[in-house]
Scaffold this motif. Structure first.
Motif, PDB file in Angstrom:
ATOM      1  N   ILE A 246     140.746  19.143 100.731  1.00 57.95           N
ATOM      2  CA  ILE A 246     141.564  17.981 101.091  1.00 57.95           C
ATOM      3  C   ILE A 246     141.777  17.097  99.861  1.00 57.95           C
ATOM      4  O   ILE A 246     142.879  16.586  99.623  1.00 57.95           O
ATOM      5  N   GLU A 247     140.750  16.937  99.045  1.00 57.04           N
ATOM      6  CA  GLU A 247     140.877  16.154  97.812  1.00 57.04           C
ATOM      7  C   GLU A 247     141.893  16.791  96.868  1.00 57.04           C
ATOM      8  O   GLU A 247     142.716  16.093  96.258  1.00 57.04           O
TER       9      GLU A 247
ATOM     10  N   PRO B 108     134.628  19.694 109.222  1.00 60.86           N
ATOM     11  CA  PRO B 108     135.179  20.924 108.654  1.00 60.86           C
ATOM     12  C   PRO B 108     134.617  22.200 109.282  1.00 60.86           C
ATOM     13  O   PRO B 108     133.588  22.174 109.950  1.00 60.86           O
TER      14      PRO B 108
ATOM     15  N   ARG C   9     141.920  15.313 109.427  1.00 61.39           N
ATOM     16  CA  ARG C   9     140.710  15.572 110.208  1.00 61.39           C
ATOM     17  C   ARG C   9     140.830  15.109 111.658  1.00 61.39           C
ATOM     18  O   ARG C   9     140.350  15.775 112.574  1.00 61.39           O
TER      19      ARG C   9
ATOM     20  N   SER D   9     137.920  21.978 104.039  1.00 62.24           N
ATOM     21  CA  SER D   9     136.767  21.383 103.366  1.00 62.24           C
ATOM     22  C   SER D   9     137.160  20.071 102.699  1.00 62.24           C
ATOM     23  O   SER D   9     138.338  19.829 102.395  1.00 62.24           O
ATOM     24  N   ASP D  10     136.173  19.219 102.453  1.00 65.32           N
ATOM     25  CA  ASP D  10     136.428  17.951 101.772  1.00 65.32           C
ATOM     26  C   ASP D  10     137.073  18.187 100.408  1.00 65.32           C
ATOM     27  O   ASP D  10     138.011  17.485 100.018  1.00 65.32           O
ATOM     28  N   SER D  11     136.567  19.178  99.676  1.00 66.59           N
ATOM     29  CA  SER D  11     137.088  19.419  98.329  1.00 66.59           C
ATOM     30  C   SER D  11     138.535  19.896  98.372  1.00 66.59           C
ATOM     31  O   SER D  11     139.349  19.514  97.517  1.00 66.59           O
TER      32      SER D  11
ATOM     33  N   LYS E  32     142.805  11.846 104.518  1.00 69.21           N
ATOM     34  CA  LYS E  32     141.740  12.660 105.094  1.00 69.21           C
ATOM     35  C   LYS E  32     141.653  12.457 106.602  1.00 69.21           C
ATOM     36  O   LYS E  32     141.470  13.412 107.366  1.00 69.21           O
ATOM     37  N   ARG E  33     141.816  11.230 107.050  1.00 68.39           N
ATOM     38  CA  ARG E  33     141.748  10.951 108.480  1.00 68.39           C
ATOM     39  C   ARG E  33     142.917  11.590 109.225  1.00 68.39           C
ATOM     40  O   ARG E  33     142.766  12.057 110.354  1.00 68.39           O
TER      41      ARG E  33
END
Length: 295
Positions: A116-117, A160, A89, A112-114, A85-86
């Motif tokens: 990236i997951e 994001p 981002r 978005s976080d989701s 993630k880093r």
């Protein structure tokens, strides 16, 4: 460091298998982001998929894409999700070194976080490939990664990407795909002397050649862009349909191969967003054949 990587790799191997739905969504995102095209040497075959090594010539030197398979030594098998993630981002590696923006984290930061997951889940599911990474071939001063710290202060808007209030969901979806996931501006815009996208000329194309091809204007400028194209024309090209798609040239062929695998709704959303951009005069026209249109 080796011990840390080993511990991370063992932790990843002992973790419960990812949700199959997340893996499927991640595969879709990887396609939309055109990741395999950069992270696979052309002609190397499926056994080396995502193992890196593709040469990416630039005015600053030659970059080589890294191995992003879950190999614990040469790939990202020793990474944590936080590391991944880093990287997307902030453009920072697990060892706290700065990535060069040839890795388009200036766009991926908007994911978005989701998403990236989900992308992380998919990359963890692919076969690991033990292929060493090749060092970049950069001359001084471009070989100094520390210079990327002040560069990011100037040019990295950490995400994001938030939806714009008052805009239809379709438009916001297209904006997200074009700007964050597909990172179209990374090729369809000129760059300044410091190698950053010229924000005042985003999507207006450039004569700076990408693998020998000039990159056309994809703003709705009537004279030099896609002002005479309909949403259906753009959607058809992204789907690989019609005469325009038949004559796509250069690296854009790989992009269309991937966008043709997206949903019709997503291709249409991208077209709607592109048609809404402010018209900008460009040096390279898309023309009827789109021969030089590239990603």
């Amino acid at each position: 460091m080796v011990g840390t990587l080993s511990a991370h790799a063992q932790a990843r191997q002992s973790a419960p298998p990812p949700d199959p739905a997340a893996v499927q969504r991640g595969a879709y995102l990887l396609t939309a982001a055109n990741c395999a095209s950069c992270h696979t040497i052309p002609g190397s075959g499926s056994a080396h998929q995502l193992a890196g090594g593709r040469a990416l010539p630039t005015p600053f030197g030659v970059f080589f894409s890294p191995n992003i398979t879950p190999d614990p030594i040469h790939g990202i098998g020793g990474w944590t999700f936080g590391d991944f993630k880093r990287a997307l981002r902030r453009g920072v590696s697990p060892s706290n070194t700065h990535y060069y923006p040839v890795f388009p984290y200036t766009s991926y930061t908007g994911m978005s976080d989701s998403d990236i997951e989900d992308l992380w889940a998919y990359l963890g599911s692919v076969p690991p490939v033990s292929q060493p990474n090749r060092p970049h071939e950069l001359g001084f001063p471009y070989s100094l990664r520390l210079a990327m710290a002040p560069w990011k202060v100037l040019f990295l808007d950490q995400g994001p990407l938030k939806p714009e209030p008052g805009r239809p969901p379709e438009w916001n979806r297209g904006r997200y795909l074009v700007n964050a996931v597909a990172h179209c501006a990374d090729c369809h815009a000129p760059r300044n002397l410091l190698g950053a996208v010229d924000r005042g000329r985003t999507m207006s194309g450039t004569r700076e050649r990408l693998e020998g091809y000039e990159v056309p204007n994809i703003t709705p400028d009537i004279q030099t862009g896609i002002g005479r194209w309909s949403v259906g024309d753009i959607t058809g090209l992204l789907a690989g349909r019609g005469m325009r798609a038949m004559h796509v040239g250069g690296p854009m062929r790989e992009v269309v191969r991937n966008t043709s695998r997206l949903s019709e709704a997503d291709r249409t959303a991208m077209a709607v967003y592109l048609k809404s951009l402010p018209p900008r005069f460009g040096e390279v026209e898309p023309g009827g054949m789109m021969g030089g249109m590239c990603h």
